[in-house]
Write a protein that holds these residues in place. Sequence first.
Motif, PDB file in Angstrom:
ATOM      1  N   LEU A 246       0.848  -1.192   0.000  1.00 56.03           N
ATOM      2  CA  LEU A 246       0.000   0.000   0.000  1.00 56.03           C
ATOM      3  C   LEU A 246       0.880   1.237   0.000  1.00 56.03           C
ATOM      4  O   LEU A 246       1.769   1.370   0.846  1.00 56.03           O
ATOM      5  N   ILE A 247       0.648   2.140  -0.951  1.00 53.98           N
ATOM      6  CA  ILE A 247       1.357   3.409  -1.015  1.00 53.98           C
ATOM      7  C   ILE A 247       0.325   4.523  -0.918  1.00 53.98           C
ATOM      8  O   ILE A 247      -0.627   4.559  -1.709  1.00 53.98           O
ATOM      9  N   VAL A 248       0.516   5.399   0.072  1.00 52.44           N
ATOM     10  CA  VAL A 248      -0.408   6.509   0.302  1.00 52.44           C
ATOM     11  C   VAL A 248       0.319   7.808  -0.014  1.00 52.44           C
ATOM     12  O   VAL A 248       1.364   8.099   0.578  1.00 52.44           O
ATOM     13  N   CYS A 249      -0.227   8.554  -0.961  1.00 55.40           N
ATOM     14  CA  CYS A 249       0.243   9.902  -1.264  1.00 55.40           C
ATOM     15  C   CYS A 249      -0.849  10.892  -0.880  1.00 55.40           C
ATOM     16  O   CYS A 249      -1.980  10.510  -0.551  1.00 55.40           O
ATOM     17  N   SER A 250      -0.517  12.169  -0.895  1.00 58.08           N
ATOM     18  CA  SER A 250      -1.508  13.165  -0.499  1.00 58.08           C
ATOM     19  C   SER A 250      -2.701  13.186  -1.450  1.00 58.08           C
ATOM     20  O   SER A 250      -3.826  13.478  -1.045  1.00 58.08           O
ATOM     21  N   SER A 251      -2.523  12.842  -2.730  1.00 58.61           N
ATOM     22  CA  SER A 251      -3.596  12.935  -3.725  1.00 58.61           C
ATOM     23  C   SER A 251      -4.320  11.613  -3.925  1.00 58.61           C
ATOM     24  O   SER A 251      -5.470  11.611  -4.386  1.00 58.61           O
ATOM     25  N   TYR A 252      -3.701  10.494  -3.613  1.00 58.61           N
ATOM     26  CA  TYR A 252      -4.325   9.209  -3.872  1.00 58.61           C
ATOM     27  C   TYR A 252      -3.630   8.159  -3.029  1.00 58.61           C
ATOM     28  O   TYR A 252      -2.539   8.374  -2.500  1.00 58.61           O
ATOM     29  N   TRP A 253      -4.278   7.027  -2.927  1.00 54.67           N
ATOM     30  CA  TRP A 253      -3.607   5.846  -2.370  1.00 54.67           C
ATOM     31  C   TRP A 253      -3.744   4.704  -3.354  1.00 54.67           C
ATOM     32  O   TRP A 253      -4.747   4.581  -4.063  1.00 54.67           O
ATOM     33  N   GLN A 254      -2.719   3.868  -3.438  1.00 54.22           N
ATOM     34  CA  GLN A 254      -2.644   2.830  -4.453  1.00 54.22           C
ATOM     35  C   GLN A 254      -2.161   1.522  -3.834  1.00 54.22           C
ATOM     36  O   GLN A 254      -1.445   1.528  -2.830  1.00 54.22           O
ATOM     37  N   VAL A 255      -2.555   0.415  -4.473  1.00 51.17           N
ATOM     38  CA  VAL A 255      -2.116  -0.920  -4.068  1.00 51.17           C
ATOM     39  C   VAL A 255      -1.308  -1.508  -5.212  1.00 51.17           C
ATOM     40  O   VAL A 255      -1.744  -1.488  -6.377  1.00 51.17           O
ATOM     41  N   TYR A 256      -0.112  -2.027  -4.877  1.00 54.54           N
ATOM     42  CA  TYR A 256       0.796  -2.585  -5.866  1.00 54.54           C
ATOM     43  C   TYR A 256       1.072  -4.042  -5.537  1.00 54.54           C
ATOM     44  O   TYR A 256       0.936  -4.504  -4.392  1.00 54.54           O
ATOM     45  N   ASP A 257       1.487  -4.754  -6.571  1.00 55.25           N
ATOM     46  CA  ASP A 257       1.972  -6.110  -6.388  1.00 55.25           C
ATOM     47  C   ASP A 257       3.413  -6.034  -5.874  1.00 55.25           C
ATOM     48  O   ASP A 257       4.262  -5.340  -6.456  1.00 55.25           O
ATOM     49  N   ALA A 258       3.697  -6.723  -4.777  1.00 58.21           N
ATOM     50  CA  ALA A 258       5.031  -6.658  -4.164  1.00 58.21           C
ATOM     51  C   ALA A 258       6.090  -7.323  -5.018  1.00 58.21           C
ATOM     52  O   ALA A 258       7.288  -7.090  -4.808  1.00 58.21           O
ATOM     53  N   GLY A 259       5.704  -8.162  -5.976  1.00 56.20           N
ATOM     54  CA  GLY A 259       6.692  -8.844  -6.801  1.00 56.20           C
ATOM     55  C   GLY A 259       7.346  -7.930  -7.807  1.00 56.20           C
ATOM     56  O   GLY A 259       8.582  -7.834  -7.863  1.00 56.20           O
ATOM     57  N   PRO A 268      -8.474   8.172  -5.517  1.00 49.25           N
ATOM     58  CA  PRO A 268      -8.114   9.583  -5.282  1.00 49.25           C
ATOM     59  C   PRO A 268      -8.743  10.088  -3.986  1.00 49.25           C
ATOM     60  O   PRO A 268      -9.662   9.479  -3.432  1.00 49.25           O
ATOM     61  N   ASN A 269      -8.233  11.219  -3.521  1.00 43.34           N
ATOM     62  CA  ASN A 269      -8.765  11.804  -2.296  1.00 43.34           C
ATOM     63  C   ASN A 269      -9.935  12.725  -2.590  1.00 43.34           C
ATOM     64  O   ASN A 269     -10.187  13.091  -3.753  1.00 43.34           O
ATOM     65  N   LYS A 270     -10.646  13.086  -1.531  1.00 42.06           N
ATOM     66  CA  LYS A 270     -11.696  14.067  -1.679  1.00 42.06           C
ATOM     67  C   LYS A 270     -11.084  15.449  -1.814  1.00 42.06           C
ATOM     68  O   LYS A 270      -9.978  15.698  -1.369  1.00 42.06           O
ATOM     69  N   LYS A 271     -11.827  16.352  -2.375  1.00 37.24           N
ATOM     70  CA  LYS A 271     -11.321  17.698  -2.611  1.00 37.24           C
ATOM     71  C   LYS A 271     -11.061  18.401  -1.283  1.00 37.24           C
ATOM     72  O   LYS A 271     -11.931  18.466  -0.420  1.00 37.24           O
ATOM     73  N   GLY A 272      -9.850  18.923  -1.154  1.00 33.28           N
ATOM     74  CA  GLY A 272      -9.475  19.643   0.063  1.00 33.28           C
ATOM     75  C   GLY A 272      -9.185  18.770   1.256  1.00 33.28           C
ATOM     76  O   GLY A 272      -9.058  19.275   2.371  1.00 33.28           O
ATOM     77  N   GLU A 273      -9.063  17.461   1.075  1.00 40.10           N
ATOM     78  CA  GLU A 273      -8.803  16.550   2.190  1.00 40.10           C
ATOM     79  C   GLU A 273      -7.741  15.533   1.775  1.00 40.10           C
ATOM     80  O   GLU A 273      -8.055  14.398   1.430  1.00 40.10           O
ATOM     81  N   PRO A 274      -6.466  15.921   1.769  1.00 35.53           N
ATOM     82  CA  PRO A 274      -5.408  15.006   1.331  1.00 35.53           C
ATOM     83  C   PRO A 274      -5.209  13.864   2.313  1.00 35.53           C
ATOM     84  O   PRO A 274      -5.450  13.995   3.516  1.00 35.53           O
ATOM     85  N   TRP A 275      -4.756  12.734   1.750  1.00 36.47           N
ATOM     86  CA  TRP A 275      -4.436  11.585   2.596  1.00 36.47           C
ATOM     87  C   TRP A 275      -3.109  11.827   3.334  1.00 36.47           C
ATOM     88  O   TRP A 275      -2.202  12.474   2.813  1.00 36.47           O
ATOM     89  N   GLY A 283      -6.103  -8.996   4.907  1.00 35.95           N
ATOM     90  CA  GLY A 283      -5.561  -9.265   3.586  1.00 35.95           C
ATOM     91  C   GLY A 283      -6.323  -8.577   2.474  1.00 35.95           C
ATOM     92  O   GLY A 283      -5.761  -8.309   1.408  1.00 35.95           O
ATOM     93  N   ASP A 284      -7.602  -8.267   2.712  1.00 35.46           N
ATOM     94  CA  ASP A 284      -8.414  -7.644   1.679  1.00 35.46           C
ATOM     95  C   ASP A 284      -8.974  -6.288   2.100  1.00 35.46           C
ATOM     96  O   ASP A 284      -9.879  -5.778   1.437  1.00 35.46           O
ATOM     97  N   ARG A 285      -8.481  -5.714   3.179  1.00 34.28           N
ATOM     98  CA  ARG A 285      -9.029  -4.453   3.676  1.00 34.28           C
ATOM     99  C   ARG A 285      -7.894  -3.529   4.123  1.00 34.28           C
ATOM    100  O   ARG A 285      -6.880  -3.985   4.660  1.00 34.28           O
ATOM    101  N   VAL A 286      -8.114  -2.260   3.920  1.00 32.85           N
ATOM    102  CA  VAL A 286      -7.139  -1.248   4.317  1.00 32.85           C
ATOM    103  C   VAL A 286      -7.863  -0.134   5.039  1.00 32.85           C
ATOM    104  O   VAL A 286      -9.080   0.055   4.874  1.00 32.85           O
ATOM    105  N   ILE A 287      -7.116   0.592   5.844  1.00 35.57           N
ATOM    106  CA  ILE A 287      -7.613   1.798   6.488  1.00 35.57           C
ATOM    107  C   ILE A 287      -6.712   2.954   6.076  1.00 35.57           C
ATOM    108  O   ILE A 287      -5.478   2.829   6.079  1.00 35.57           O
ATOM    109  N   VAL A 288      -7.328   4.056   5.683  1.00 28.62           N
ATOM    110  CA  VAL A 288      -6.589   5.236   5.230  1.00 28.62           C
ATOM    111  C   VAL A 288      -7.150   6.438   5.970  1.00 28.62           C
ATOM    112  O   VAL A 288      -8.375   6.550   6.144  1.00 28.62           O
ATOM    113  N   TRP A 289      -6.261   7.308   6.441  1.00 22.23           N
ATOM    114  CA  TRP A 289      -6.718   8.489   7.159  1.00 22.23           C
ATOM    115  C   TRP A 289      -6.246   9.747   6.434  1.00 22.23           C
ATOM    116  O   TRP A 289      -5.263   9.745   5.684  1.00 22.23           O
ATOM    117  N   SER A 290      -6.963  10.831   6.699  1.00 17.96           N
ATOM    118  CA  SER A 290      -6.756  12.073   5.959  1.00 17.96           C
ATOM    119  C   SER A 290      -6.254  13.177   6.872  1.00 17.96           C
ATOM    120  O   SER A 290      -6.125  13.005   8.091  1.00 17.96           O
TER     121      SER A 290
END
Length: 1567
Positions: A246-259, A268-275, A283-290
């Motif tokens: 899991l990679i979290v940036c201020s504009s979006y969060w993304q899931v990548y294959d570790a291989g 993407p994030n909501k307007k005016g609320e960066p991650w 294994g199938d769920r994530v939590i992201v805060w802003s």
Amino acid sequence: MASNNLAVPIVLWGHVPPTHCISAILLTSDQRTVVTGCHDGQICLWDLNENMELVPRNMLFGHTAKITCLAKSTDTWEKCNVVSAAENGELCLWDVSDGRCIEHTKLSGTHTAIYPYQVGNGSTREYRLICHGYYAEILIMDANSLEVLFSLSSKLSPDWISCLCILRPIKRHEDVIVALSTSGTLKVWTLTGQETKPWRRKLQIGGAHEKRVKESEPIFETESKPLRCLNAKTLACCQFTQRTVLIVCSSYWQVYDAGDFSLLCSVPNKKGEPWTGGEFVAGDRVIVWSKAGRGSLYQLPSCCIPDSADFRSGVGQAAAKTPAPFQYLVMEIEPAKIKKPLTCTPAMSFSFGRRGSYHKLLLRGDSHGRVTMWKIPDITEKELSRLKQEDIVDRPPDMPPQVSVSLQDVWDSMELKPAGIIDQLSTKQDNTPLAITASLYLPAQGRLVCGREDGSIIIVPATQTAKVQLLQCEHTKQRGWPPHRILRGHKGKVTCLVYPHQESLRYDPQYLVSGGVDFAVLLWDLFSGQLLHTFSVHGGEITQLVCPPDNCNARVLQSVCSVATDHSVSLLSLRERKALLLAGRHLFPVQVIKWRPADDFLVVGCLDNTVYVWQMETGHLDRVESGSVAQDILNACDETILPSESTTTLAQALKRRSLAAFKNVAQRAAFQVLQTSTASQSQAEVSKSQNFALSITPMRTNPKDSDFHVLFFDTEALIVQLLTDETLGLSSPVTPEPSKQKDQSESPSSKRRTLFSSVGETIKAQVSETIKSQLKQGSDFIDLKMMSGSPKKEPTNGQKESVDLEYKSKRSKNLTLLEYNLTLDIAQLLMSCLHAWGLDLELDKLCLFKLGLLKPHIPVSFGLLSRGGHMSLMLPTWYKYRERVTTGLAEPKKTQLVPSSSLVHSGHWEISSAVTTQHLLSVISVANTLMGMTNASFLGEKINQGKRTRFVVDRSETGCELMSIVLESERVRRIKQVGVQGLIVGEVSTDSDGTDSEAEGSMPPSIQQSQCSSCIHEWLQAFQHFQLSDNQEVKEAQIKQGWSLLAALHCVLLPDLLGKERFQPPQLQMLARRWQDRCLEVREAAQALMLAELQRIGPEGRKEVIDSWAPHLPNYVDPQTSQSPETQPSSASSPKDKAEATTEPPKEEETDHLQEEDLISGCAPSLMEDEVSQESSPVGRNCSPEMAYPTQKKASMPFEARRNQATAIVMLGVIGAEFGAEIATKGQNEEQKKKASRAPEGFSRDNYSLARHTSKALTYLLLAPPSGKLPAHTPIRRAAIDLIGRGFTVWEPYMDVSAVLLGLLELCCDAEKHAASMTSGLPLTPAADSCRTARHALSLIATARPSAFITTMAKEVARHAAMAANAQSQSAPIHTSVLVRGKPEILRVIELLIDKMQSDVAELIVEVMDITVHCLDATQLKQKGLQETFPAICRFNMVSYDNHSRRIAVGARNGYLALYDQKTAKCQMIAAHSAPVMAVAFSPDGRHLATYSYQENKLLFWQMAAGLFGMMSGSSIKCIRSHDTRPARAGSNTSLNSLLKGVRLVWITQKNVIVLTGDGSEQKFSV
């Protein structure tokens, strides 16, 4: 306060909580403690229980900048240590249990994230820390020492690292570190676990060049890939599958294959609320805060789940075609509950625990100091399907937090509001206390000066107002107590205070200076309360008042420097009442004020990093610098350059337009004369500032907060002041009189200096007068008024002269607002707060009505000082969690913040082992000191004057002995023979001449503590039935017995009375490091506590202690691994390490703020930080397989290794000396032999490895010559000396007894020189302390093994006599040998043996006489005879002296007769009897000698005649008659002691003698 002293902090928080703007938050692995760091640099510890109740417990101080990140040092549950990083590069390792700072360091750069990392090397596990921040590399550090081991760098496009994660492939033995740079480049490093430290490489390769090469070659990345994730906030690997990232940036969060890091999904994030961060929940769920502090839970699509058949199905497709994650829950605080907007981004983190009733928690901390927690629910797939059907994409359900608490909420919920220092004296109309905006404590007078928000300044007695807030005294609820004085002059809040005389003695003691928001600086008369002058030169509020250094010019010396918010700086002359300099051209706020007296410069540093250099004499702006030049100027101001060392020439003085420079050139020679005097005066000022028993420090967490106050009780200084007052007879209850004191006598220590340094003062006065006559009148360079010690004002005009006359007329007014004994008041406050109330009601009554202690009425918030000035302060709610634990709440219940009586009075014993150790040492040492004083009660004249009678408690039933009442006035400060589990400590009784007479170390008896407890209760019951008496002696005895019982309660009975759950035992390593503390009372308390604790833990506990400390024991057996004193530390060590290793003595405070209890062993071998192999380990060679202790990894820093070695020596030495004696001596009963058979493993006959190595270490410490690493008189040497004496029977088989005795005797040679110091009751000098300890050890050795002592000393005397008689050795320093210089000490020990062990001396009476004849003065023996010269030896009837021929006859146990002729200094052995000779006697005329053998029943008469030239020869001594005597009657006592006392010869005439036998019969015989 010096950090090396034993200090007890107590904090008064006040009614307003401290500001805590949270910048970082963390939950420990056991999910019991929440750690929050704030923007102001403080750290708060919150307790979390099973009912999700959060209570603040401690606040940690030590960082000086914003906390940027918090991390766990390990992932284990057993060891909860936390690492914190600050914005300025500071790193601290904290113990979460008590808030103690374990280690700290400072690195360049700002650390933004720290991760714990476990390395496995075979069977051992090592924890490291991975750090990254605002620097282009990743640092790998040791988790215990915070030492940088190596770094990870980048070859391709190096940049700052924004985030990273650690991957642990299942099928590989390597760990992978994946990191993202700020530019979005992915980098991969592979770690094998074999990476070593740079300084280890140098040891393995050798040579400085290879070291530099290796250090310049960091580990580079193995892979690199651009991802274009700019300024990523989080990089998290799924720990459930190890396949997704899991990679979290201020504009979006993304899931990548570790291989291959293929993109699987993106949100993407909501307007005016960066991650701002995120983590995998499953294994199938994530939590992201802003950034708004809102958490969102998402379910990942099937293409992101490795176990799904659709995994990676969306790789390479457009984002619109791939399924999006499903947001099913939002965690946020209701907007209606947010009263104020946040000033900064909330700090958030996710915690996943594997133990306890809860596992997944989301934590949030905001700028209001509020901690909010959500327990993440486990939502099933069925519930998720239902939520998807309800179409909640636009508005997912909200989840309220389980707990939301702030410091303000906690303060408001408390029924007992936290007390401020002067709350009873300052209230508003709404009955709330006025805020304290500035504080100043005057320790010499015991006064606290507080500036308040209404502009008033209040002066109160500090201890009296603290009693009102903490203790149940008669004035607790009395408004307006204690008597105080209020100064009114400011029109707004007071911002700063300074008492110049406290900074330097050159100032008038009456001046008090204050600054406020009204732009004014006011000068006050402290004693009369009169406003003397108002300085109105600034255009902003005053922020700082600074006193210039002592080496400025005379005009500046009588001024203070003020700083204001209008960016101006001024020098205000207190003598002339005008501004000497107004520097107002600064464009930015002033940050720092520095001085360059040699050049007459005032240097001002501003916020924009510019430096302004001002001429103090002329007020001219010399220059303005910025950049590196400005920093160099500030650094140059830190250099100490005296005017005498200045190289300023006349041309330079003209160029600089400096009047002070001219005077420096003209008067440099005069200053050189005064240099010595000024240096001594400055040293006196420094010592004065460190000798106060109480120090009150105002503190605030934020500049906008009001002050809270911390009371630091220096136990050592308190003991010194108590003993000083007792010595000087200062028992009258009065406070210091400032009007009657000279500038040099502001404290008891300065009074002591006045008594002992009159000669120095006379010389100083003579030098001052000489200089005065040589210098011209009106010189401004040398302040003659400062030299004389009594400032005298010189008026400049008539108006100022009238002001001075009026001022001088009021100097006699005293600040005394209440008369009391300041030292006793401090002791009463400390002892009342530390005493364990409520455990023994009868003892509590004794403390209240006889000793004068007072009960606390609120839970006392204590503190704990640790290394580097770091401090942990208990918040006023610390008792809530402790109360909940002790009561055992099982169901959820709202806890009321009302403490129980037991927690108010004795709850601080369950906080932590470090706090318990500090408190026990303080209370026992102060109690022992008060026990040795005269009438040391805090009641004063309120003690009942009724009748009291003496009493005696029958102790025969219980078999234990109480502390006896001792009425000696000298040094009765010890715990006297409490026969309970190790409390008995080897004592040294003091004779009238101050010499140590006897010292007997005893094994801890096996009497149970319950027996002593019943005995104490029996004493207390008898105490109640006393009738009052006016007898002062009885009254004093009662007070002494009260302090004795109080010390016994805390030393022995406390663990049993409190129980395991409510008592944290003292730390043995802390007690070991104070085994030879420089303060005798603290030393004796530490020894008693350590022996009691070792006895309490039993054999199994002692075995655990041995197993943990044996690997640290240095090896002195093998010369290849043993270090000589000249061995230098490894050149690969850092300069700081070398300084720690070479400059500081053991257990003394190191230059880098090391506490004294951190015992340093400068003598130990320098360790290579590799693991010690069994072959080189002291416990791995020559021992059985059972004793091959597992080797333990040494501390990575050389200082830590030396400290552990020194602690191990003391720890194992104490255990071996007190519990390892197994050598059976004569007279041992069956119980003693049974106890000896239970000797600890390693100290027994079958397995003696530890005993052997410990004895070698102790011997080395004793005999090693003084060096830079091991000075002559250090605590570690004293500890070795003391332990050699205590456990001599254990160490004797493995040490050179002769060398040890001579080494101890060498230290005792100057006993007469130190006799006055040892009997004064005041702290000893290091040399006197070593002498005292060595005498103690000699006494212990002699009484434990008298035969070994006597035979060894006799051999050394014979060797010395042979060397003296050898003509070839006449040039050798025979007359200065230790046997010559130590004659008085040898005689003292011989006299001790004669008094206590007469039968052992009789067995070796000839050897004893050899030693005695060597030590006696031949001239005195000739003039006075043996009876007057050394009467102790004449107690034996087998010794006789003839005054005519000056011969000494001694009967030996082998039947021989030894004749000593003082004329020839020779001894002749004559075969006389076939059995021991029990009595000899010369006839009155000296012509005959009678000898008698009791076992042989024979009396012999010898004819004594002088040979040729008066010499004694065998032919001139012959037996002239033999008589048989009657045998002893049947049933008579034939023991040796009885025979020594009963059998003797008495000459009644020149020819007749009477034989007195042991059975009382007499027989008369004639020559």
